[in-house]
Design an enzyme around this catalytic site. Structure first.
Site, PDB file in Angstrom:
ATOM      1  CB  SER A  12      41.844  36.871  43.506  1.00 22.14           C
ATOM      2  OG  SER A  12      42.218  38.226  43.706  1.00 22.14           O
ATOM      3  CE  LYS A  13      41.720  35.862  51.848  1.00 23.19           C
ATOM      4  NZ  LYS A  13      42.421  34.969  52.730  1.00 23.19           N
TER       5      LYS A  13
END
Ligand code: GLU
Length: 504
Positions: free
Chosen positions: A262-263
């Site tokens: 994920s970011k």
């Protein structure tokens, strides 16, 4: 087959393109090029609520930067356009209607509120509400209403959706190029909405209709779409269309622990999860990008290719052309691919070493300009050849070799403490005299002359070479000290010696 391969990358412009999306695009590109096929970009923007301005441009720029441009897509019509679903709006209703006429779909009038109540009632009994065969005949839809009732409710402007009528009691055989055969019990499927109250198709309908109209032969996409495969295959069947072949790519996983990359992982560990820097148009927030962080597109592409695939040999460093030759969809792994930021840096370092000195010189010149340095190309080129092997990024060359462009103004304390002795100024003064007399100031000749002198004087190499290095570099770092001296030239070498003697 090999002439007609048509594949598409079909992102939704909801923000910057995650590197997982870039990998999907890359695999599509490699497959297309391997088979002399066409790589299409289709923008799936039917969900207007999630539309983010700038995202489409970002996607296109990212593909171009990676060197994997699309053959057909927005602005590049190949006879199958338009390539934005929002510009194809008028096409979809007729297809939904076709399915209603064939009995494969139906109108449903259930309000959001009514559906919510059903959900709640089910939850209270510990069950999950699924709109499908086991309750569709008790709900508010055209399967239970008369044709007249349906017509008049639509005429009265009531909101409706069109749902797919999933078959009952069937075992569906699905095939995926990566995963092989799969069986699905159709009883677990819900009657997905194909057409929404706002007059827009859902992803499922638009995606299938467009893949058909655009004559897509292979659908290569992320694993998160595997649960939709049954519905998609059923839709092809309902339309009596030949389905494309499917390949669902493994997820890209966090460097440590479980779950999708994920970011946040990137933010926590300091590596980009996006190809290009992205500035959020709403919050102004900045997300790092590989391009702006100094990565070569070749390195990023090589790294992404290996996230879920490898050739089954020792070879790891690949150019795009080599990837096209060796890439094989059927060798893509089923299991999730762990993202490894260190390995990414390694790919970068390897590709930088493979870049020509001319290319690096060009890029390094830009870095130098940022530091206010303007030098001859031949000089910069020389510095590049001396420093390149120690660099991972072009920017590193500045930290590694700023002393080639300006005299050191400070000196590394530890180094001075260790190497600068009481007799050092005297020795360096003598050394200056020796250097001043050297005519051919090539590294080799300077080195020979100085070394002979050291031996004659019985001084010990360390006593001369270390202070000399400190004077030229400011620290104990750098390549061969005579290469440095020869590169900066005799005058600068003498000047730096004078300056160090004075200062230290
Ligand atoms: N619009 C979908 C996405 O954003 C496309 C999925 C597919 O390739 O079918 O990923």
């Amino acid at each position: 087959m090999s002439h007609n391969v048509r594949v598409r990358f079909a992102p939704s412009p909801t923000g910057p393109l995650h590197i997982g999306g870039v990998r999907t695009a890359l695999y599509n590109y490699l497959f297309a090029k391997k088979h002399d096929g066409t790589f299409i970009l289709r923008i799936e923007d039917t969900d207007q609520n999630r539309y983010v301005p700038g995202a489409e441009n970002y996607i296109i720029e990212a593909l171009n930067w990676c060197g994997i441009p699309f053959d057909e897509g927005p602005g590049k019509d190949g006879g199958y356009g338009p390539y934005r679903q929002s510009e194809r709006k008028d096409k979809y209703f007729a297809f939904a209607k076709k399915l209603i006429d064939s009995g494969d779909a139906y109108y449903a009038f259930d309000t959001a509120e009514a559906l919510d109540n059903h959900r709640k009632e089910h939850e209270e009994k510990g069950k999950t509400f699924i709109y499908n065969w086991h309750n569709r005949n008790k709900l508010d839809n055209s399967l239970v209403l008369t044709a007249e009732e349906v017509e008049s409710r639509i005429a009265a402007g009531e909101d409706y959706v069109i749902r797919f009528k999933s078959p009952q009691d069937e075992t569906l055989d699905l095939y995926d190029l990566i995963r092989g055969d799969m069986e699905i019990d159709t009883n677990i499927l819900d009657d997905k909405v194909l057409y929404k109250a706002d007059g827009m198709p859902t992803y499922h309908l638009a995606n299938i209709v467009d893949d058909h109209l655009m004559e897509i032969t292979h659908v290569i996409r992320g694993e998160e779409w595997l649960p939709s495969l049954a519905l998609h295959v059923l839709l092809y069947r309902a339309f009596s269309w030949e389905a494309p072949k499917f390949a669902h790519l493994p997820l890209i996983m966090k460097p440590a622990g479980k779950g999708k990359l994920s970011k946040r992982d990137g933010e926590k560990m300091g590596f980009p999860v996006f190809p290009l820097l992205w500035k959020d148009p709403n919050t102004g927030g900045i997300s790092q990008g590989y391009r702006e962080d100094g990565y070569l597109p070749e390195a990023v592409v090589n790294m992404l290719a290996f996230l879920g695939w490898n050739p089954g040999t020792e070879k790891e460093i690949y150019t795009l052309d080599e990837l096209i030759t060796d890439f094989d969809l059927e060798k893509v792994h089923k299991a999730g691919a762990k993202f490894d930021p260190e390995k990414t840096k390694w790919f970068q370092q390897q590709h930088l070493q493979q870049s020509s000195d001319e290319e690096i010189t060009k890029e390094f010149t830009k870095v130098l300009h940022k530091h206010g340095v303007d030098e001859k190309q031949s000089y910069i080129h020389k510095v590049v050849t001396l420093l390149k092997e120690r660099a991972v990024f072009v920017e590193d060359l500045w930290q590694l070799g700023d002393y080639f462009f300006e005299r050191p103004t400070t000196y590394d304390e530890k180094a001075v403490k260790k190497a600068w002795k009481d007799e050092t100024p005297e020795i360096l003064t003598q050394l200056s005299g020796v250097i001043a007399k050297i005519d051919d100031f090539s590294a080799e000749n300077a080195s020979n002359t100085v070394k002979t002198w050291i031996q004659e004087q019985e001084l010990g190499f360390g006593k001369v070479m270390q202070p000399l290095r400190i004077a030229l570099v400011g620290s104990m770092q750098g390549p061969d000290v005579f290469e440095i001296a020869s590169t900066i030239g005799k005058e600068s070498t003498l000047e730096r010696l004078r300056f160090a003697i004075e200062k230290l």
